[in-house]
Design an enzyme around this catalytic site. Structure first.
Site, mmCIF file in Angstrom:
data_model
loop_
_atom_site.group_PDB
_atom_site.id
_atom_site.type_symbol
_atom_site.label_atom_id
_atom_site.label_comp_id
_atom_site.label_asym_id
_atom_site.label_seq_id
_atom_site.Cartn_x
_atom_site.Cartn_y
_atom_site.Cartn_z
ATOM 1 N N ASP A 89 0.836 -1.194 0.000
ATOM 2 C CA ASP A 89 0.000 0.000 0.000
ATOM 3 C C ASP A 89 0.875 1.249 0.000
ATOM 4 O O ASP A 89 2.036 1.215 0.426
ATOM 5 C CB ASP A 89 -0.937 0.004 1.203
ATOM 6 C CG ASP A 89 -0.186 -0.030 2.534
ATOM 7 O OD1 ASP A 89 0.677 -0.921 2.705
ATOM 8 O OD2 ASP A 89 -0.452 0.830 3.394
ATOM 9 N N GLU A 152 -0.012 -0.895 5.729
ATOM 10 C CA GLU A 152 1.013 -0.343 6.613
ATOM 11 C C GLU A 152 0.855 1.155 6.810
ATOM 12 O O GLU A 152 1.131 1.684 7.891
ATOM 13 C CB GLU A 152 2.400 -0.657 6.046
ATOM 14 C CG GLU A 152 3.552 -0.442 7.024
ATOM 15 C CD GLU A 152 4.122 0.967 7.009
ATOM 16 O OE1 GLU A 152 4.948 1.287 7.879
ATOM 17 O OE2 GLU A 152 3.745 1.769 6.114
#
Length: 474
Positions: A89, A152
């Site tokens: 991400d 994250e």
């Protein structure tokens, strides 16, 4: 056995770049508006996760996808498992790019794209390091598992879910920070200051917005204001351009009758280093705070523009603290939202303050202090559910010692421990650290427009990761 790790990387350079560029083309920003049972953080993070895991399947590793939250790529046998943690991400691209953030470009030796340095580039380097060790058939005594995350940059919901279904590795590292090593990370918590949405002054604040994520310095801000009369509109317009000229920001103001629309541009940066950015949100509030607003609008603007403006170390908030080893507490005001209303405290009228705190203080203590100080300014304080405690692995731990030795052998530079405000997956393990992929002296563009990673650093890091994986697992 003498292995020329750099030569092994060079032989795979074209494949590495192709795989990385294909991965960088996936817009993997979290999008809660599009999340489904099949895409818990939206389609982008899911697609990037599946794409990375597909590389593992293609290359003959054992692969597992844990319900599109996270997954792993592994090989080897042994009683212990070495874990490597990367994430697919990315934070929102935002404005100010000179290239398409999701069409990677290699120019002047730099790979420009969102995620090139945080964390798709370093993750790909670590993956190819693992692949080289496997391809060479080197003797190992431990299992090697590359854990791939997809949340994250937000709430770490991916790892929470993953470890409800999978065992934790025994030790390991995350390629998501800097060399020579990050063996300590400050605590991390976000506190929200909430305000009434009422206006009781001559000027009315209709709306105010800034920021994309709590862990990013807001690079842009906007507000809509109702002015008491035409004369006040002209005065605000002149004052605005005087303010822009005297401060490190740019912006525009548009006046239609007695309504003004203001936009301000600063400089985004990683929330762990708020002093590196120019917070457009607090600068816009600083400008507006000089006018006669009232009620919750005034309280919102005063807190944002006077108390937390450039309060990078919590001094005006009354929570400044420094630990000899971990350094100073830092504070990033990452999100601002205000909409005029007449109902009490509003969940959507808030300032989100992200604190990175060293050992010696607690999140509970922080909240009590902030509640006491900002409560006097009319704010109500809340905290998010995620509180990451300070994390430290001693320098004499074999994991740290080995990784520093590898770094020294490849660079000829003395390795040393380092503690940061950023939070990485390295802290997921009791014996976990962050290791690269940025080298000393690098230009930090994480969470900023025109993010890049140099090609030379990508290839050097890959060689270091291959050697480190072998030494830790042989």
């Amino acid at each position: 056995m003498e292995i020329n790790w750099q030569k092994e990387v060079e032989a795979r350079k074209d494949d590495l770049l192709k795989d990385l560029f294909d991965l960088l083309r996936i817009n993997s920003e979290r999008d809660d508006n599009k999340k489904t049972a099949d895409a818990p953080f939206g389609p982008g993070p899911r697609d990037a996760l599946k794409h990375m895991l597909a590389y593992g399947e293609r290359d003959g590793f054992t692969v597992k996808n844990v319900d599109n939250y996270a997954g792993h790529i592994e090989f080897g046998e042994g009683d212990e498992t070495l874990g490597i943690f990367g994430h697919m991400d990315v934070v929102p691209a935002g404005d100010g790019w000179q290239t398409d953030p999701y069409e990677p470009e290699l120019k002047d030796g730099k790979i420009f794209a969102r995620g090139s340095s945080d964390d798709k580039g370093p993750s790909m380097a670590a993956y190819y390091g693992m692949k080289i060790v496997r391809d060479l058939g080197l003797p190992l005594s431990k299992k090697i598992r590359f854990v791939v995350g997809s949340d994250e940059e937000s709430g770490w919901g991916d790892m929470n879910y993953y470890f409800e279904h999978e065992e934790k590795p025994d030790f390991g590292f995350s390629p998501d920070a800097e060399f020579p090593i990050i063996n300590g990370e400050k605590g991390n918590i976000t506190l929200g200051a909430h305000f009434h949405g009422n206006n009781e002054g001559e000027y009315r604040l209709k709306s105010f917005a800034a920021g994309l994520r709590e862990n990013m310095v807001p690079g842009a801000a906007n507000a809509k204001v109702i002015l008491p009369n035409d004369k006040a509109a002209l005065e605000m317009e002149k004052a605005f351009y005087d303010f822009v000229e005297k401060n490190p920001v740019t912006g525009t103001i548009t006046v239609e009758g007695v309504e003004a629309s203001l936009e301000l541009v600063g400089k985004s940066a990683h929330g762990a280093s708020p002093q590196s950015g120019i917070n457009a949100g607090t600068f816009l509030a600083l400008f507006l705070d000089q006018f006669k607003f009232g009620g919750g609008a005034k309280q919102f603007l005063h807190v944002a523009g006077t108390i937390i403006h450039e309060d990078f170390y919590g001094e005006k908030l009354g929570v400044a603290y420094e630990d000899e080893k971990m350094g100073k507490l830092t504070m990033n005001a990452g999100l601002f939202a205000f909409k005029e209303s007449t109902d009490g405290f509003q969940a959507d009228n808030f300032i989100a303050m992200n604190f990175r705190y060293p050992k010696g203080i607690t999140a509970e203590g922080l909240e009590i202090s902030i509640d006491g100080n900002l409560g006097m300014q009319g704010a109500s304080i809340t905290h998010n559910e995620r509180n990451m405690l300070p994390h430290y692995v001693p320098e004499d731990d074999p994991l740290v010692a080995t990784l520093l030795s590898v770094y020294e052998d490849h660079t000829g530079e003395k390795g040393h421990e380092k503690i940061i405000g950023g939070g990485t997956y390295g802290r997921l393990l009791e014996r976990g650290v962050a290791y690269g992929a940025m080298f000393p002296g690098y230009v930090d563009t994480m969470h900023q427009a025109n993010e890049f990673m140099t090609l030379d650093d990508l290839l050097r890091a890959t060689a270091i990761y291959a050697d480190a994986i072998y030494r830790l697992a042989k």
